[in-house]
Write a protein that holds these residues in place. Structure first.
Motif, PDB file in Angstrom:
ATOM      1  N   SER A   1       0.835  -1.201   0.000  1.00  0.00           N
ATOM      2  CA  SER A   1       0.000   0.000   0.000  1.00  0.00           C
ATOM      3  C   SER A   1       0.873   1.256   0.000  1.00  0.00           C
ATOM      4  O   SER A   1       0.616   2.205  -0.747  1.00  0.00           O
ATOM      5  CB  SER A   1      -0.934  -0.005   1.213  1.00  0.00           C
ATOM      6  OG  SER A   1      -1.812   1.084   1.155  1.00  0.00           O
ATOM      7  N   LEU A   2       1.914   1.253   0.837  1.00  0.00           N
ATOM      8  CA  LEU A   2       2.845   2.390   0.864  1.00  0.00           C
ATOM      9  C   LEU A   2       3.523   2.577  -0.492  1.00  0.00           C
ATOM     10  O   LEU A   2       3.714   3.708  -0.949  1.00  0.00           O
ATOM     11  CB  LEU A   2       3.901   2.190   1.952  1.00  0.00           C
ATOM     12  CG  LEU A   2       3.416   2.308   3.391  1.00  0.00           C
ATOM     13  CD1 LEU A   2       4.508   1.871   4.362  1.00  0.00           C
ATOM     14  CD2 LEU A   2       2.963   3.731   3.681  1.00  0.00           C
ATOM     15  N   TYR A   3       3.884   1.461  -1.133  1.00  0.00           N
ATOM     16  CA  TYR A   3       4.516   1.540  -2.454  1.00  0.00           C
ATOM     17  C   TYR A   3       3.610   2.274  -3.438  1.00  0.00           C
ATOM     18  O   TYR A   3       4.057   3.189  -4.137  1.00  0.00           O
ATOM     19  CB  TYR A   3       4.837   0.135  -2.970  1.00  0.00           C
ATOM     20  CG  TYR A   3       5.302   0.140  -4.402  1.00  0.00           C
ATOM     21  CD1 TYR A   3       6.617   0.486  -4.726  1.00  0.00           C
ATOM     22  CD2 TYR A   3       4.428  -0.170  -5.452  1.00  0.00           C
ATOM     23  CE1 TYR A   3       7.046   0.511  -6.049  1.00  0.00           C
ATOM     24  CE2 TYR A   3       4.856  -0.147  -6.771  1.00  0.00           C
ATOM     25  CZ  TYR A   3       6.160   0.193  -7.064  1.00  0.00           C
ATOM     26  OH  TYR A   3       6.577   0.236  -8.377  1.00  0.00           O
ATOM     27  N   TRP A   4       2.322   1.880  -3.508  1.00  0.00           N
ATOM     28  CA  TRP A   4       1.410   2.497  -4.467  1.00  0.00           C
ATOM     29  C   TRP A   4       1.118   3.950  -4.113  1.00  0.00           C
ATOM     30  O   TRP A   4       0.996   4.794  -5.005  1.00  0.00           O
ATOM     31  CB  TRP A   4       0.128   1.680  -4.611  1.00  0.00           C
ATOM     32  CG  TRP A   4       0.388   0.346  -5.228  1.00  0.00           C
ATOM     33  CD1 TRP A   4       0.196  -0.878  -4.663  1.00  0.00           C
ATOM     34  CD2 TRP A   4       0.928   0.093  -6.534  1.00  0.00           C
ATOM     35  NE1 TRP A   4       0.585  -1.874  -5.530  1.00  0.00           N
ATOM     36  CE2 TRP A   4       1.038  -1.312  -6.686  1.00  0.00           C
ATOM     37  CE3 TRP A   4       1.335   0.905  -7.584  1.00  0.00           C
ATOM     38  CZ2 TRP A   4       1.520  -1.904  -7.845  1.00  0.00           C
ATOM     39  CZ3 TRP A   4       1.824   0.312  -8.741  1.00  0.00           C
ATOM     40  CH2 TRP A   4       1.912  -1.071  -8.868  1.00  0.00           C
ATOM     41  N   CYS A   5       1.040   4.254  -2.827  1.00  0.00           N
ATOM     42  CA  CYS A   5       0.854   5.659  -2.429  1.00  0.00           C
ATOM     43  C   CYS A   5       2.043   6.503  -2.877  1.00  0.00           C
ATOM     44  O   CYS A   5       1.866   7.625  -3.368  1.00  0.00           O
ATOM     45  CB  CYS A   5       0.680   5.766  -0.913  1.00  0.00           C
ATOM     46  SG  CYS A   5      -0.926   5.224  -0.320  1.00  0.00           S
ATOM     47  N   ASN A   6       3.241   5.963  -2.715  1.00  0.00           N
ATOM     48  CA  ASN A   6       4.432   6.706  -3.140  1.00  0.00           C
ATOM     49  C   ASN A   6       4.506   6.852  -4.653  1.00  0.00           C
ATOM     50  O   ASN A   6       4.980   7.883  -5.150  1.00  0.00           O
ATOM     51  CB  ASN A   6       5.692   6.058  -2.564  1.00  0.00           C
ATOM     52  CG  ASN A   6       5.857   6.398  -1.105  1.00  0.00           C
ATOM     53  OD1 ASN A   6       5.764   7.560  -0.710  1.00  0.00           O
ATOM     54  ND2 ASN A   6       6.065   5.394  -0.280  1.00  0.00           N
ATOM     55  N   GLN A   7       4.029   5.869  -5.388  1.00  0.00           N
ATOM     56  CA  GLN A   7       3.950   5.988  -6.846  1.00  0.00           C
ATOM     57  C   GLN A   7       3.005   7.148  -7.207  1.00  0.00           C
ATOM     58  O   GLN A   7       3.283   7.941  -8.102  1.00  0.00           O
ATOM     59  CB  GLN A   7       3.460   4.685  -7.477  1.00  0.00           C
ATOM     60  CG  GLN A   7       4.439   3.538  -7.384  1.00  0.00           C
ATOM     61  CD  GLN A   7       5.714   3.822  -8.156  1.00  0.00           C
ATOM     62  OE1 GLN A   7       6.753   4.092  -7.557  1.00  0.00           O
ATOM     63  NE2 GLN A   7       5.657   3.759  -9.456  1.00  0.00           N
ATOM     64  N   PHE A   8       1.886   7.210  -6.528  1.00  0.00           N
ATOM     65  CA  PHE A   8       0.920   8.298  -6.736  1.00  0.00           C
ATOM     66  C   PHE A   8       1.588   9.639  -6.470  1.00  0.00           C
ATOM     67  O   PHE A   8       1.491  10.571  -7.281  1.00  0.00           O
ATOM     68  CB  PHE A   8      -0.271   8.093  -5.792  1.00  0.00           C
ATOM     69  CG  PHE A   8      -1.381   9.087  -5.950  1.00  0.00           C
ATOM     70  CD1 PHE A   8      -1.236  10.423  -5.585  1.00  0.00           C
ATOM     71  CD2 PHE A   8      -2.608   8.690  -6.442  1.00  0.00           C
ATOM     72  CE1 PHE A   8      -2.266  11.330  -5.709  1.00  0.00           C
ATOM     73  CE2 PHE A   8      -3.657   9.586  -6.572  1.00  0.00           C
ATOM     74  CZ  PHE A   8      -3.479  10.915  -6.205  1.00  0.00           C
ATOM     75  N   LEU A   9       2.273   9.747  -5.328  1.00  0.00           N
ATOM     76  CA  LEU A   9       2.899  11.017  -4.947  1.00  0.00           C
ATOM     77  C   LEU A   9       4.019  11.406  -5.908  1.00  0.00           C
ATOM     78  O   LEU A   9       4.260  12.593  -6.130  1.00  0.00           O
ATOM     79  CB  LEU A   9       3.420  10.946  -3.513  1.00  0.00           C
ATOM     80  CG  LEU A   9       2.330  10.845  -2.452  1.00  0.00           C
ATOM     81  CD1 LEU A   9       2.942  10.600  -1.083  1.00  0.00           C
ATOM     82  CD2 LEU A   9       1.450  12.084  -2.453  1.00  0.00           C
ATOM     83  N   HIS A  10       4.684  10.421  -6.479  1.00  0.00           N
ATOM     84  CA  HIS A  10       5.716  10.715  -7.479  1.00  0.00           C
ATOM     85  C   HIS A  10       5.085  11.344  -8.725  1.00  0.00           C
ATOM     86  O   HIS A  10       5.660  12.233  -9.345  1.00  0.00           O
ATOM     87  CB  HIS A  10       6.472   9.432  -7.840  1.00  0.00           C
ATOM     88  CG  HIS A  10       7.555   9.636  -8.838  1.00  0.00           C
ATOM     89  ND1 HIS A  10       8.725  10.300  -8.548  1.00  0.00           N
ATOM     90  CD2 HIS A  10       7.641   9.280 -10.139  1.00  0.00           C
ATOM     91  CE1 HIS A  10       9.483  10.349  -9.617  1.00  0.00           C
ATOM     92  NE2 HIS A  10       8.855   9.732 -10.603  1.00  0.00           N
ATOM     93  N   LEU A  11       3.893  10.889  -9.064  1.00  0.00           N
ATOM     94  CA  LEU A  11       3.168  11.432 -10.212  1.00  0.00           C
ATOM     95  C   LEU A  11       2.597  12.807  -9.906  1.00  0.00           C
ATOM     96  O   LEU A  11       2.668  13.726 -10.713  1.00  0.00           O
ATOM     97  CB  LEU A  11       2.042  10.468 -10.606  1.00  0.00           C
ATOM     98  CG  LEU A  11       1.183  10.833 -11.803  1.00  0.00           C
ATOM     99  CD1 LEU A  11       2.019  10.856 -13.078  1.00  0.00           C
ATOM    100  CD2 LEU A  11       0.027   9.844 -11.942  1.00  0.00           C
ATOM    101  N   ASP A  12       2.017  12.955  -8.707  1.00  0.00           N
ATOM    102  CA  ASP A  12       1.391  14.224  -8.322  1.00  0.00           C
ATOM    103  C   ASP A  12       1.257  14.255  -6.801  1.00  0.00           C
ATOM    104  O   ASP A  12       0.512  13.470  -6.225  1.00  0.00           O
ATOM    105  CB  ASP A  12       0.012  14.344  -8.972  1.00  0.00           C
ATOM    106  CG  ASP A  12      -0.642  15.695  -8.762  1.00  0.00           C
ATOM    107  OD1 ASP A  12      -0.266  16.410  -7.804  1.00  0.00           O
ATOM    108  OD2 ASP A  12      -1.539  16.036  -9.536  1.00  0.00           O
TER     109      ASP A  12
END
Length: 161
Positions: A111-122
């Motif tokens: 879950s943290l991985y996907w949240c960080n992917q999101f934050l990297h995008l925006d």
């Protein structure tokens, strides 16, 4: 409208102006599986369109078929168009759905991985910060949870009403 519409759930209402409204209620007589079948056809007819892929993956998520939903969400991220400006909301929502799915299954690291992917995008949306802070809080990392929320307040703003 007949009694086969569920009026206890929030309706979807679209204002077209001039006092013309479209009301959308779920038809309780129709099985959601028929919707899934239609989405599958749409994905087959539009293999490069992230939006129809997202609706298809989301339907598996709503049916709590988390294994299939994850597989279908990952396919979206492999499409060339997913990160085009037109589809950037699809990419963000895909990351959020993957993070939520992982959290529901107790997979905090994923879950943290996907949240960080999101934050990297925006990094201007609040949702991934809230998930991250919740994970920290549930695991006793209170200072990290607080820092995440402070970071959220500094970087984010409300994108929609």
């Amino acid at each position: 409208m007949g009694s086969n519409y569920d009026r206890t759930t929030p309706e979807k209402r679209i204002d077209f102006g001039e006092k013309i409204y479209l009301h959308h209620y779920q038809d309780l007589k129709k099985d959601r599986k028929s919707y899934l079948d239609l989405l599958k056809i749409s994905v087959e007819e539009n293999p490069e369109n992230p939006h129809v892929h997202h609706l298809y993956a989301r339907e598996f998520y709503l049916q709590r078929d988390y294994v299939t939903s994850r597989r279908e969400f990952i396919k979206i991220l492999r499409l060339d168009q997913t990160f085009d400006e037109r589809f950037s909301l699809v990419a963000r929502d895909t990351y959020l759905m993957l993070a939520s799915r992982a959290l529901q299954l107790g997979e905090a690291e994923e879950s943290l991985y996907w949240c960080n992917q999101f934050l990297h995008l925006d990094n201007t949306y609040r949702e991934p910060y809230l998930i991250i802070a919740d994970i920290y809080n549930q695991n006793g990392y209170y200072q990290q949870a607080k820092n995440t929320l402070v970071d959220m307040y500094k970087k984010t703003y409300r994108h929609y009403d």
